[in-house]
Scaffold this active site. Sequence first.
Site, PDB file in Angstrom:
ATOM      1  N   GLN A   1      -2.027  -8.730  -6.157  1.00  0.00           N
ATOM      2  CA  GLN A   1      -1.296  -7.757  -6.280  1.00  0.00           C
ATOM      3  C   GLN A   1       0.012  -8.051  -5.080  1.00  0.00           C
ATOM      4  OE1 GLN A   1      -3.953  -4.001  -6.165  1.00  0.00           O
ATOM      5  NE2 GLN A   1      -5.120  -5.706  -5.486  1.00  0.00           N
TER       6      GLN A   1
ATOM      7  N   ASP B   1       0.737  -1.082  -0.008  1.00  0.00           N
ATOM      8  CA  ASP B   1      -0.016  -0.006   0.137  1.00  0.00           C
ATOM      9  C   ASP B   1       0.964   1.351  -0.085  1.00  0.00           C
ATOM     10  OD1 ASP B   1      -2.142  -1.592  -0.043  1.00  0.00           O
ATOM     11  OD2 ASP B   1      -2.669  -1.308   2.197  1.00  0.00           O
TER      12      ASP B   1
HETATM   13  O1  F6P Z   1      -2.198  -4.140   4.033  1.00  0.00           O
HETATM   14  C1  F6P Z   1      -2.216  -4.574   2.968  1.00  0.00           C
HETATM   15  C2  F6P Z   1      -3.431  -4.787   2.297  1.00  0.00           C
HETATM   16  O2  F6P Z   1      -3.040  -5.176   1.001  1.00  0.00           O
HETATM   17  C3  F6P Z   1      -4.521  -3.810   2.102  1.00  0.00           C
HETATM   18  O3  F6P Z   1      -4.602  -3.091   1.285  1.00  0.00           O
HETATM   19  C4  F6P Z   1      -5.796  -4.867   2.125  1.00  0.00           C
HETATM   20  O4  F6P Z   1      -7.047  -4.261   2.695  1.00  0.00           O
HETATM   21  C5  F6P Z   1      -5.466  -5.958   3.048  1.00  0.00           C
HETATM   22  O5  F6P Z   1      -3.959  -6.027   3.077  1.00  0.00           O
HETATM   23  C6  F6P Z   1      -6.034  -7.158   2.621  1.00  0.00           C
HETATM   24  O6  F6P Z   1      -5.431  -8.093   3.508  1.00  0.00           O
HETATM   25  P1  F6P Z   1      -5.956  -9.682   4.013  1.00  0.00           P
HETATM   26  O7  F6P Z   1      -6.866  -9.935   2.949  1.00  0.00           O
HETATM   27  O8  F6P Z   1      -4.767 -10.601   3.956  1.00  0.00           O
HETATM   28  O9  F6P Z   1      -6.374  -9.403   5.295  1.00  0.00           O
END
Ligand code: F6P
Length: 341
Positions: A273, A126
């Site tokens: 990503q 991010d």
């Molecule tokens: O913190 C990075 C990130 O990619 C955020 O943009 C996103 O909201 C989150 O991780 C989602 O992560 P997970 O699905 O692993 O909880």
Amino acid sequence: MKVAILTGGGDCPGLNAVIRAVVRRGAAHGFDVVGVRDGWRGLVEDDLFPLGRDAVSGILHLGGTILGSSRTNPFKREGGSDAVRATLDRHGIEALIAIGGEDTLGVANRFHQAGLPVVGVPKTIDNDLSGTDVTFGFDTAVGIATEAIDRLHSTAEAHHRVLVVEVMGRHAGHIALHSGLAGGADAILIPERPVDLERVADHVRGRFDSGKRFAIVVAAEGAQVEAGTDQTIAQDLDEFGHVRLGGIGGFLAKEIERRTGAETRAVVLGHLQRGGTPSPRDRVLATRYGVFAADLVATGRFGQMAALRGDAIVAVPLAEATAELKLVDPDLYAVAEVFFG
Ligand code: F6P
């Protein structure tokens, strides 16, 4: 000197490059490095393993993390912070290197304030961590999102459709802004700039009226379009108080189609990503961060985070890096606006 290393929060490309660099530089400093499994969970539950040179061989180009990761917050677990201290004492660990974003490094900073010898490395696709110009993982994520936008361009054009691309970015729109600019998006929606949906629809209509019969809209998952339209997959909070965002792309696609009459599809890039091999730029940055973090430990500069400022790797206090999130640069957003209205 016995040094532990952990990776916490969402994984990102380049974690293994940092781990490898810490072990390799650490050998020169005489470190005995141990890996902590799954972020803070491994310290709460005493789940460690030796991390020698062999363990980090051949991992430079690999995504993910050989240590595993989690969103465990020791301060939210019964007796969690005492358990972390007990694990460190039990193993005679004299320093801890925490690789993470705002949450993981926020915990690292709390432990540092409480007297533990901690050093940080800034990670997150991010790119929303203060104190550093760039976090590793961001370049790779922007590359993946840009390639996706390029691919979506041709199919959008062929079918005269609007394609909405949802990218990650909970509180900050760095990935959306950079990939949107690089991919020539017609509109970029980010959390920092709430946008009236009718303006987006107008812009899409304008494009179709001018003979361009397709459009690409890039939206960060946390984009603010109108009050009350936050899209979440689940309302349950994780241990750092975050809901799971997701769905803004589908919401926008429906609204754009309804308001413009143009056939619209949504694509959610999600964890694509975060996965896979890091870009060369991220490998180099992660390696520099790892070497520098090992040097911080060797010279006893605790409570600091390795950071990129211009072309130099410098130390910044963890407290400064975790005080507030880094949002998108308004000047860069203004550049993007030249292309979408
Ligand atoms: O913190 C990075 C990130 O990619 C955020 O943009 C996103 O909201 C989150 O991780 C989602 O992560 P997970 O699905 O692993 O909880």
